[in-house]
Write an enzyme that holds these catalytic residues in place. Structure first.
Site, PDB file in Angstrom:
ATOM      1  N   SER A 177       0.810  -1.219   0.000  1.00 20.82           N
ATOM      2  CA  SER A 177       0.000   0.000   0.000  1.00 20.82           C
ATOM      3  C   SER A 177       0.842   1.266   0.000  1.00 20.82           C
ATOM      4  CB  SER A 177      -0.938   0.008   1.211  1.00 20.82           C
ATOM      5  OG  SER A 177      -1.866  -1.043   1.097  1.00 20.82           O
TER       6      SER A 177
ATOM      7  N   HIS B 157       4.051   0.473  12.794  1.00 17.60           N
ATOM      8  CA  HIS B 157       4.214   0.450  11.337  1.00 17.60           C
ATOM      9  C   HIS B 157       2.883   0.678  10.621  1.00 17.60           C
ATOM     10  CE1 HIS B 157       4.953  -1.607   7.382  1.00 17.60           C
ATOM     11  NE2 HIS B 157       6.022  -0.846   7.474  1.00 17.60           N
TER      12      HIS B 157
ATOM     13  N   VAL C 275      -4.054  -2.868   4.690  1.00 18.38           N
ATOM     14  CA  VAL C 275      -3.108  -2.717   5.786  1.00 18.38           C
ATOM     15  C   VAL C 275      -3.822  -3.184   7.045  1.00 18.38           C
ATOM     16  CG1 VAL C 275      -1.541  -1.168   7.004  1.00 18.38           C
ATOM     17  CG2 VAL C 275      -2.151  -0.685   4.619  1.00 18.38           C
ATOM     18  N   ILE C 276      -3.255  -4.193   7.686  1.00 21.32           N
ATOM     19  CA  ILE C 276      -3.865  -4.786   8.878  1.00 21.32           C
ATOM     20  C   ILE C 276      -2.942  -4.524  10.066  1.00 21.32           C
ATOM     21  CG2 ILE C 276      -4.717  -6.918   9.917  1.00 21.32           C
ATOM     22  CD1 ILE C 276      -5.086  -7.912   6.931  1.00 21.32           C
TER      23      ILE C 276
ATOM     24  N   PHE D 141      -9.475   6.068  -3.247  1.00 26.69           N
ATOM     25  CA  PHE D 141      -8.746   5.483  -2.127  1.00 26.69           C
ATOM     26  C   PHE D 141      -9.413   4.172  -1.747  1.00 26.69           C
ATOM     27  CE2 PHE D 141      -7.950   4.888   2.427  1.00 26.69           C
ATOM     28  CZ  PHE D 141      -6.571   4.984   2.464  1.00 26.69           C
TER      29      PHE D 141
END
Length: 175
Positions: free
Chosen positions: A77, A109, A102-103, A134
């Site tokens: 990402s 981070h 994004v997990i 997005f």
């Protein structure tokens, strides 16, 4: 300005106003680019499928060999905005859809990647004038990501709808 002059001006503006609104029908001449992050590909592939399904059902040829949709794969990402900008600057696309996932993990981070991806993608649209969608799913758990990528609904479909609407809206404004 007097109240009377203000009222006259308001009436004049209302009479001469145009209404611009995107639609989901005039798609045969539209070109799209999809930028997809490979990281968390279990999620991004599902988002891509939802996106493709929506575009196809609205008359867009999603074949990579065709002339309406191009696909760019990036590592994750964070890298999406750079490639989206490069594609937008070519002038070939009516909208660009950015897909990623994004997990949250055990370190900060997650926050850095999410924030920079969002800022980067937003700046591409503002700096190039090309609608940039997005489509980065940001979740606390894998379960939440899976729910957004197909278990409950597929946000990929929504991202494609946004791109269709924005692309046709921009065409209207440009006329």
């Amino acid at each position: 300005m007097s109240i009377f002059a203000h009222q006259i001006r308001q009436k004049y503006l209302l009479v001469n106003m145009a209404i611009f609104e995107g639609n989901f029908q005039d798609t045969s001449n539209l070109r799209f680019a999809l930028v997809i992050g490979r990281f968390n590909d279990l999620i991004t592939n599902k988002l891509l499928s939802g996106c493709q399904d929506c575009l196809k059902r609205h008359g867009v040829d999603i074949n990579p060999e065709g002339n309406q949709v191009d696909y760019a794969w990036v590592p994750g990402s964070f890298e999406v905005s750079l490639v989206a900008k490069k594609l937008a600057l070519t002038g070939r696309y009516d909208a660009i859809i950015c897909l990623g996932a994004v997990i949250r993990g055990d370190t900060p981070h997650f926050d850095y990647v999410c924030n920079e991806a969002a800022k980067g993608i937003a700046s591409v649209g503002l700096n190039t004038g090309v609608p940039i969608v997005f489509g980065i799913v940001t979740t606390d758990t894998m379960q939440q990501a899976l729910e957004r990528a197909g278990i409950k609904s597929n946000l990929g479909w929504n991202y494609a709808m946004n791109a269709l609407e924005m692309a046709t809206l921009m065409k209207q404004i440009e006329k």
